[in-house]
Design an enzyme around this catalytic site. Structure first.
Site, PDB file in Angstrom:
ATOM      1  N   ARG A 253       0.154   8.832 -10.585  1.00 30.43           N
ATOM      2  CA  ARG A 253       0.183   7.673 -10.028  1.00 30.43           C
ATOM      3  C   ARG A 253       0.467   6.498 -10.799  1.00 30.43           C
ATOM      4  NH1 ARG A 253      -3.792   7.368  -6.005  1.00 30.43           N
ATOM      5  NH2 ARG A 253      -3.972   5.074  -6.326  1.00 30.43           N
TER       6      ARG A 253
ATOM      7  N   HIS B 267       3.140   3.255  -9.237  1.00 30.26           N
ATOM      8  CA  HIS B 267       2.825   1.986  -9.522  1.00 30.26           C
ATOM      9  C   HIS B 267       4.042   1.331 -10.149  1.00 30.26           C
ATOM     10  CE1 HIS B 267      -1.265   2.019  -8.047  1.00 30.26           C
ATOM     11  NE2 HIS B 267      -1.546   2.877  -9.153  1.00 30.26           N
TER      12      HIS B 267
ATOM     13  N   ASP C 157       0.888  -1.091  -0.113  1.00 27.82           N
ATOM     14  CA  ASP C 157       0.074  -0.091  -0.066  1.00 27.82           C
ATOM     15  C   ASP C 157       0.729   1.163  -0.030  1.00 27.82           C
ATOM     16  OD1 ASP C 157      -2.577   1.418   0.103  1.00 27.82           O
ATOM     17  OD2 ASP C 157      -2.578   1.299   2.264  1.00 27.82           O
ATOM     18  N   GLY C 158       0.504   2.258  -0.525  1.00 31.74           N
ATOM     19  CA  GLY C 158       0.971   3.502  -0.608  1.00 31.74           C
ATOM     20  C   GLY C 158       1.681   3.966  -1.897  1.00 31.74           C
ATOM     21  N   ASN C 159       1.385   3.291  -2.902  1.00 29.19           N
ATOM     22  CA  ASN C 159       2.002   4.005  -4.396  1.00 29.19           C
ATOM     23  C   ASN C 159       1.411   5.195  -4.690  1.00 29.19           C
ATOM     24  OD1 ASN C 159       2.880   1.435  -4.428  1.00 29.19           O
ATOM     25  ND2 ASN C 159       1.911   0.417  -6.125  1.00 29.19           N
TER      26      ASN C 159
ATOM     27  N   ASN D 290     -10.500  -3.352  -6.322  1.00 35.28           N
ATOM     28  CA  ASN D 290      -9.576  -2.334  -7.194  1.00 35.28           C
ATOM     29  C   ASN D 290     -10.258  -2.134  -8.441  1.00 35.28           C
ATOM     30  OD1 ASN D 290      -6.249  -3.498  -6.114  1.00 35.28           O
ATOM     31  ND2 ASN D 290      -7.594  -1.916  -5.430  1.00 35.28           N
TER      32      ASN D 290
END
Length: 246
Positions: free
Chosen positions: A39, A43, A26-28, A74
């Site tokens: 974003r 990733h 988590d946290g990309n 998702n």
């Protein structure tokens, strides 16, 4: 009798190494946002972190490493972000398959990845087949996975077997459920790590993690590396696991 999935031979303490480590990556997005990047850049950096951690897991002698790559929830993300994630998955498989084979890593997928586009399904299935006989670390990738969906599928399968007379309802026990889980045949996770400072499982391995040690770290996933994994293993090694006993 031990609780379902519990193993008294896998307790922490005395510098023990977990057999199975599962990670909620988590946290990309936040990593990218902090750098004023799209974003997708986060990733991409997350994929590099996954490469590092897979290699480090082998160095530490971890038998099973499970990575939560794409959840069943998702699909709610913007279509372009989903397309970007699928593209990264394609590139990862094409770029890393030879390295996985050479390193003796066995790839396994949990979740319903057949919901993906046909060419990606073929890539995933071929990668699983090419690594099936490897004897090193088992890399489990959760794709279109959700623990609640998994348990619903198990319940339906057991109900169908009971309706057909193949299963006596009174004989249904934890082992009967575990044998139908996506993770059947794997040891339950000893340590579940979530990065980015969030403190929840987010529908991840909820049955399997019943007795897992949980570790929540503030590190954003793209910054997670071999040293961070080593620190997590050291933390695990300082814990005592009793599985409900004394």
């Amino acid at each position: 009798m031990n609780p379902a999935g519990a193993r008294t031979d896998a307790g922490g303490g005395a510098g023990a190494t977990p057999r199975h480590v599962a990670i909620i990556m988590d946290g990309n997005g936040r990593w990218a946002g902090q750098r004023h990047l799209p974003r997708l850049a986060g990733h991409r950096a997350g994929v590099e972190a996954a490469r590092r951690v897979v290699r480090a897991a082998g160095d530490h002698g971890i038998e099973v490493l499970t990575l939560y790559a794409f959840s069943s929830e998702n699909w709610r993300r913007p279509a372009q972000e989903i397309a970007d994630l699928m593209g990264l998955l394609r590139r990862f498989i094409k770029a890393e398959l030879k390295q996985l084979v050479d390193a003796g890593v066995r790839l396994r997928v949990i979740g319903d990845h057949r919901m993906f586009e046909p060419d990606l399904v073929t890539l995933i299935d071929d990668a699983v087949a090419q690594t099936a006989n490897n004897t090193g670390t088992t890399l489990v990738v959760a794709l279109n996975y959700g623990s609640q969906d998994e348990l619903v599928r198990v319940a339906r399968a057991i109900a169908a077997d009971a309706a057909s007379g193949a299963v006596d309802p009174s004989a249904i026990d934890a082992a009967a459920i575990e044998s139908r889980l996506d993770t059947a045949g794997l040891p339950p996770p000893d340590l579940v790590i979530r990065t980015s400072g969030e403190h929840r499982l987010s529908n991840f391995l909820m049955w399997q993690a019943a007795y897992a040690e949980l570790l929540f770290v503030d590190t954003l996933w793209p910054d997670f590396d071999g040293d961070a994994l080593a620190a997590a293993i050291q933390d695990y090694g300082r814990r005592t696991r009793r599985f409900g006993g004394l």
